[in-house]
Motif scaffolding. Structure first.
Motif, mmCIF file in Angstrom:
data_model
loop_
_atom_site.group_PDB
_atom_site.id
_atom_site.type_symbol
_atom_site.label_atom_id
_atom_site.label_comp_id
_atom_site.label_asym_id
_atom_site.label_seq_id
_atom_site.Cartn_x
_atom_site.Cartn_y
_atom_site.Cartn_z
ATOM 1 N N ILE A 62 5.734 9.262 -16.601
ATOM 2 C CA ILE A 62 7.142 8.875 -16.726
ATOM 3 C C ILE A 62 7.833 8.970 -15.366
ATOM 4 C CG2 ILE A 62 9.366 9.598 -17.714
ATOM 5 C CD1 ILE A 62 7.765 10.281 -20.288
ATOM 6 N N GLY A 63 7.601 10.048 -14.642
ATOM 7 C CA GLY A 63 8.199 10.205 -13.322
ATOM 8 C C GLY A 63 7.728 9.140 -12.340
ATOM 9 N N ALA A 64 6.428 8.836 -12.368
ATOM 10 C CA ALA A 64 5.885 7.812 -11.471
ATOM 11 C C ALA A 64 6.446 6.441 -11.805
ATOM 12 C CB ALA A 64 4.360 7.799 -11.561
ATOM 13 N N PHE A 65 6.605 6.144 -13.086
ATOM 14 C CA PHE A 65 7.149 4.850 -13.473
ATOM 15 C C PHE A 65 8.620 4.727 -13.057
ATOM 16 C CE2 PHE A 65 8.921 1.712 -16.429
ATOM 17 C CZ PHE A 65 8.055 0.663 -16.169
ATOM 18 N N GLY A 66 9.372 5.808 -13.213
ATOM 19 C CA GLY A 66 10.768 5.795 -12.766
ATOM 20 C C GLY A 66 10.867 5.581 -11.266
ATOM 21 N N TRP A 67 9.988 6.216 -10.510
ATOM 22 C CA TRP A 67 9.996 6.038 -9.064
ATOM 23 C C TRP A 67 9.564 4.627 -8.689
ATOM 24 C CZ3 TRP A 67 12.527 7.925 -5.368
ATOM 25 C CH2 TRP A 67 12.146 7.769 -4.053
ATOM 26 N N LEU A 68 8.621 4.056 -9.425
ATOM 27 C CA LEU A 68 8.193 2.679 -9.172
ATOM 28 C C LEU A 68 9.352 1.708 -9.374
ATOM 29 C CD1 LEU A 68 5.942 0.568 -8.626
ATOM 30 C CD2 LEU A 68 5.561 0.545 -11.089
ATOM 31 N N ILE A 69 10.110 1.893 -10.439
ATOM 32 C CA ILE A 69 11.269 1.030 -10.683
ATOM 33 C C ILE A 69 12.278 1.165 -9.551
ATOM 34 C CG2 ILE A 69 13.269 0.708 -12.197
ATOM 35 C CD1 ILE A 69 11.405 1.295 -14.527
ATOM 36 N N TYR A 70 12.525 2.393 -9.115
ATOM 37 C CA TYR A 70 13.441 2.624 -8.002
ATOM 38 C C TYR A 70 12.950 1.890 -6.748
ATOM 39 C CZ TYR A 70 15.987 5.066 -4.354
ATOM 40 O OH TYR A 70 16.768 5.344 -3.265
ATOM 41 N N LEU A 71 11.673 2.014 -6.437
ATOM 42 C CA LEU A 71 11.124 1.372 -5.234
ATOM 43 C C LEU A 71 11.195 -0.152 -5.310
ATOM 44 C CD1 LEU A 71 7.968 3.557 -4.538
ATOM 45 C CD2 LEU A 71 10.116 3.519 -3.261
ATOM 46 N N VAL A 72 10.902 -0.707 -6.467
ATOM 47 C CA VAL A 72 10.943 -2.167 -6.623
ATOM 48 C C VAL A 72 12.368 -2.685 -6.424
ATOM 49 C CG1 VAL A 72 10.665 -4.038 -8.299
ATOM 50 C CG2 VAL A 72 8.875 -2.338 -8.040
ATOM 51 N N ILE A 73 13.327 -2.024 -7.024
ATOM 52 C CA ILE A 73 14.717 -2.457 -6.862
ATOM 53 C C ILE A 73 15.157 -2.299 -5.412
ATOM 54 C CG2 ILE A 73 17.109 -1.972 -7.513
ATOM 55 C CD1 ILE A 73 16.027 -1.304 -10.310
ATOM 56 N N MET A 74 14.780 -1.198 -4.779
ATOM 57 C CA MET A 74 15.141 -0.990 -3.373
ATOM 58 C C MET A 74 14.468 -2.018 -2.468
ATOM 59 S SD MET A 74 17.386 1.320 -2.883
ATOM 60 C CE MET A 74 17.174 1.706 -1.169
ATOM 61 N N HIS A 75 13.293 -2.482 -2.852
ATOM 62 C CA HIS A 75 12.584 -3.487 -2.051
ATOM 63 C C HIS A 75 13.320 -4.827 -2.052
ATOM 64 C CE1 HIS A 75 9.243 -5.553 -0.173
ATOM 65 N NE2 HIS A 75 9.277 -6.458 -1.142
ATOM 66 N N PHE A 76 13.894 -5.187 -3.188
ATOM 67 C CA PHE A 76 14.541 -6.485 -3.298
ATOM 68 C C PHE A 76 16.037 -6.459 -2.980
ATOM 69 C CE2 PHE A 76 10.792 -7.171 -6.019
ATOM 70 C CZ PHE A 76 10.268 -8.264 -5.343
ATOM 71 N N MET A 106 0.821 -1.202 0.000
ATOM 72 C CA MET A 106 0.000 0.000 0.000
ATOM 73 C C MET A 106 0.866 1.269 0.000
ATOM 74 S SD MET A 106 -3.008 0.979 -0.141
ATOM 75 C CE MET A 106 -4.113 2.272 0.206
ATOM 76 N N THR A 107 1.943 1.258 0.796
ATOM 77 C CA THR A 107 2.785 2.454 0.828
ATOM 78 C C THR A 107 3.491 2.667 -0.507
ATOM 79 O OG1 THR A 107 4.656 1.238 1.732
ATOM 80 C CG2 THR A 107 3.177 2.289 3.313
ATOM 81 N N MET A 108 3.811 1.574 -1.211
ATOM 82 C CA MET A 108 4.450 1.715 -2.516
ATOM 83 C C MET A 108 3.493 2.398 -3.496
ATOM 84 S SD MET A 108 6.383 -1.129 -4.880
ATOM 85 C CE MET A 108 7.517 -1.628 -3.618
ATOM 86 N N LEU A 109 2.234 2.017 -3.463
ATOM 87 C CA LEU A 109 1.236 2.636 -4.328
ATOM 88 C C LEU A 109 1.095 4.124 -4.013
ATOM 89 C CD1 LEU A 109 -0.989 2.395 -6.481
ATOM 90 C CD2 LEU A 109 -2.565 1.848 -4.614
ATOM 91 N N LEU A 110 1.052 4.466 -2.740
ATOM 92 C CA LEU A 110 0.948 5.873 -2.350
ATOM 93 C C LEU A 110 2.178 6.662 -2.781
ATOM 94 C CD1 LEU A 110 -0.634 5.574 1.203
ATOM 95 C CD2 LEU A 110 -1.739 6.323 -0.904
ATOM 96 N N GLN A 111 3.345 6.044 -2.693
ATOM 97 C CA GLN A 111 4.563 6.733 -3.129
ATOM 98 C C GLN A 111 4.565 6.961 -4.631
ATOM 99 O OE1 GLN A 111 8.386 5.480 -1.727
ATOM 100 N NE2 GLN A 111 7.552 4.823 0.245
ATOM 101 N N VAL A 112 4.063 5.991 -5.387
ATOM 102 C CA VAL A 112 4.003 6.155 -6.845
ATOM 103 C C VAL A 112 3.010 7.257 -7.207
ATOM 104 C CG1 VAL A 112 3.361 5.006 -9.000
ATOM 105 C CG2 VAL A 112 4.794 3.822 -7.349
ATOM 106 N N ILE A 113 1.876 7.295 -6.516
ATOM 107 C CA ILE A 113 0.897 8.359 -6.763
ATOM 108 C C ILE A 113 1.499 9.716 -6.399
ATOM 109 C CG2 ILE A 113 -1.326 9.301 -5.994
ATOM 110 C CD1 ILE A 113 -2.279 6.352 -5.745
ATOM 111 N N ALA A 114 2.206 9.775 -5.268
ATOM 112 C CA ALA A 114 2.871 11.020 -4.880
ATOM 113 C C ALA A 114 3.940 11.411 -5.900
ATOM 114 C CB ALA A 114 3.492 10.872 -3.496
#
Length: 150
Positions: free
Chosen positions: A34-48, A1-9
């Motif tokens: 584009i910015g949200a997708f870049g942040w999503l990729i960053y978050l996914v990599i940081m998660h793993f 849920m927090t990842m989704l909120l961060q992508v929306i932010a």
């Protein structure tokens, strides 16, 4: 849920920066996506892997690819999408913490934060450089437009 909120932010933050950057209004949603997708990729990599330099490099590669794809598709300068999209990856808090620690006299902490910020900045610039070196033939919209011209 927090990842989704961060992508929306990230989406709304990127649109806000596009407004500040005075990008044309018709590109706001593209910049935000584009910015949200870049942040999503960053978050996914940081998660793993929890490696911020690697995550920043890969996210900036994705951002330059998406920016160039949008540039070809919308026939607009790539810098509109790239500068707005990279906004989420810029280590602003790290720069603030470096400056704060430097001025209060905590040189060791300032040096550690400064080196981390410098590594992230280099990862962003290397990602953009590598992405710019890709041939236009690597982009779907470019190839489709070339086929339509023949």
């Amino acid at each position: 849920m927090t990842m989704l909120l961060q992508v929306i932010a990230g989406f709304f933050g990127t649109i806000s920066f596009a407004i500040l950057f005075e990008a044309p209004k018709k590109y706001y949603l593209y910049c935000g996506a584009i910015g949200a997708f870049g942040w999503l990729i960053y978050l996914v990599i940081m998660h793993f892997w929890t490696m911020p330099i690697t995550a920043t490099f890969v996210a900036s590669l994705a951002l330059i690819y998406l920016s160039r794809e949008a540039s070809f598709a919308l026939r607009a300068p790539v810098t509109i999408f790239l500068i707005c999209g990279i906004f989420c990856l810029v280590p602003g808090l790290g720069i603030y913490n470096f400056t704060y620690n430097f001025f209060i006299g905590d040189s060791i902490q300032a040096a550690q934060i400064g080196i981390q910020v410098l590594k992230i900045a280099i990862a962003i610039s290397l990602g953009i450089t590598v992405g710019y070196e890709l041939s236009p033939k690597c982009f779907f919209t470019y190839r489709r437009r070339q086929k339509a011209l023949k």
